[in-house]
Scaffold this active site. Structure first.
Site, PDB file in Angstrom:
ATOM      1  N   CYS A 128     -20.166  14.726  49.922  1.00 47.97           N
ATOM      2  CA  CYS A 128     -19.470  13.757  48.912  1.00 47.97           C
ATOM      3  C   CYS A 128     -18.477  14.501  48.151  1.00 47.97           C
ATOM      4  O   CYS A 128     -18.524  15.681  47.913  1.00 47.97           O
ATOM      5  CB  CYS A 128     -20.767  13.867  47.854  1.00 47.97           C
ATOM      6  N   LEU A 129     -17.331  13.848  47.792  1.00 49.53           N
ATOM      7  CA  LEU A 129     -16.333  14.269  47.120  1.00 49.53           C
ATOM      8  C   LEU A 129     -16.547  14.830  45.628  1.00 49.53           C
ATOM      9  O   LEU A 129     -16.049  15.498  45.348  1.00 49.53           O
ATOM     10  CB  LEU A 129     -15.269  13.191  46.954  1.00 49.53           C
TER      11      LEU A 129
ATOM     12  N   HIS B 262     -24.565   5.273  50.691  1.00 54.52           N
ATOM     13  CA  HIS B 262     -24.173   6.462  49.861  1.00 54.52           C
ATOM     14  C   HIS B 262     -23.299   6.027  48.747  1.00 54.52           C
ATOM     15  O   HIS B 262     -23.642   6.395  47.691  1.00 54.52           O
ATOM     16  CB  HIS B 262     -23.443   7.562  50.932  1.00 54.52           C
ATOM     17  N   GLU B 263     -22.339   5.275  49.028  1.00 53.36           N
ATOM     18  CA  GLU B 263     -21.353   4.558  48.090  1.00 53.36           C
ATOM     19  C   GLU B 263     -22.096   4.022  47.173  1.00 53.36           C
ATOM     20  O   GLU B 263     -21.964   4.303  45.747  1.00 53.36           O
ATOM     21  CB  GLU B 263     -20.246   3.909  48.566  1.00 53.36           C
TER      22      GLU B 263
ATOM     23  N   GLY C 136     -15.296   7.204  51.630  1.00 53.47           N
ATOM     24  CA  GLY C 136     -15.329   6.197  50.603  1.00 53.47           C
ATOM     25  C   GLY C 136     -15.248   6.816  49.177  1.00 53.47           C
ATOM     26  O   GLY C 136     -15.368   8.042  49.108  1.00 53.47           O
TER      27      GLY C 136
ATOM     28  N   HIS D  23     -24.049   5.823  44.394  1.00 60.33           N
ATOM     29  CA  HIS D  23     -23.274   6.186  42.805  1.00 60.33           C
ATOM     30  C   HIS D  23     -23.346   5.289  41.944  1.00 60.33           C
ATOM     31  O   HIS D  23     -22.880   5.372  40.873  1.00 60.33           O
ATOM     32  CB  HIS D  23     -21.810   6.493  43.412  1.00 60.33           C
TER      33      HIS D  23
ATOM     34  N   GLN E 165     -17.206   7.768  40.187  1.00 58.51           N
ATOM     35  CA  GLN E 165     -16.560   9.113  40.480  1.00 58.51           C
ATOM     36  C   GLN E 165     -15.332   9.420  39.998  1.00 58.51           C
ATOM     37  O   GLN E 165     -14.842  10.567  39.852  1.00 58.51           O
ATOM     38  CB  GLN E 165     -16.483   9.082  42.165  1.00 58.51           C
TER      39      GLN E 165
HETATM   40 NI    NI Z   1     -20.283  10.501  47.245  1.00 56.78          NI
END
Ligand code: NI
Length: 179
Positions: A101-102, A143-144, A47, A147, A52
């Site tokens: 997480c990226l 999670h997404e 995701g 953000h 981000q």
């Molecule tokens: Ni993340």
């Protein structure tokens, strides 16, 4: 194809409360989503949220399939564009599982999430949709969407004894380079 730079934890742009999308089905929105898909696929993410890549909008994409080497054993989550989301927990059940997480490369932690949620929002054309989901799908959405309110998963960790480097926690699993 445009792979955008992913902001890392510490960048204040990850801490903003994102603005709602007001222009649907626009060239700018379709281009943004195309870039987000390219970026997510390039790093095998499950995701990605617009903040981000430094875009201050309530827009997330997610989805997994059998071919994602980062999540080989995880259930399939349909490819989704979710805009201006609203999440409601169904019941008070929580479950714990590992997350990465990226924007937090190299690390993993056990994070508590609602087990079952209802979520609603809009697709890129402005059409509303809603789903009731549980388990991994519910986790990815939480999670997404975190953000979009300036929350990164380390802010949700309760047990810091289960927070560490992926290559130490899970030696031999070749998924630690690109997260
Ligand atoms: Ni993340």
């Amino acid at each position: 194809m445009t792979v955008r730079d992913i902001l890392k934890m510490g960048d204040p742009r990850l801490l903003r409360v994102a603005q709602p999308v007001t222009d649907f089905d626009s060239d700018a929105l379709h281009l943004l989503i195309s870039d987000m898909l390219d970026t997510m696929r390039a790093v095998n993410g499950a995701g990605l949220a617009a903040p981000q890549i430094g875009v201050d909008l309530q827009l997330v994409i997610f989805g997994s399939n059998d071919n994602n080497p980062r999540y080989p054993d995880r259930p399939v989550v349909p490819p989704t564009v979710l805009i201006n989301p609203v999440i409601s927990p169904l019941g008070d059940g929580e479950e714990e599982d590992w997350e990465g997480c990226l924007s937090v490369p190299g690390l993993r932690a056990v994070v508590p999430r609602w087990t079952r949620i209802h979520y609603s929002g809009f697709d890129q054309y402005g059409d509303p949709f809603e789903r009731t989901v549980d388990g991994f799908h519910a986790r990815v959405v939480q999670h997404e969407c975190d953000h979009l309110i300036g929350k990164l998963y380390p802010m949700r960790v309760r047990d810091f004894s289960r927070f560490g480097y992926a290559d130490v926690l899970f030696p031999g699993i070749a998924d630690t380079e690109n997260d």
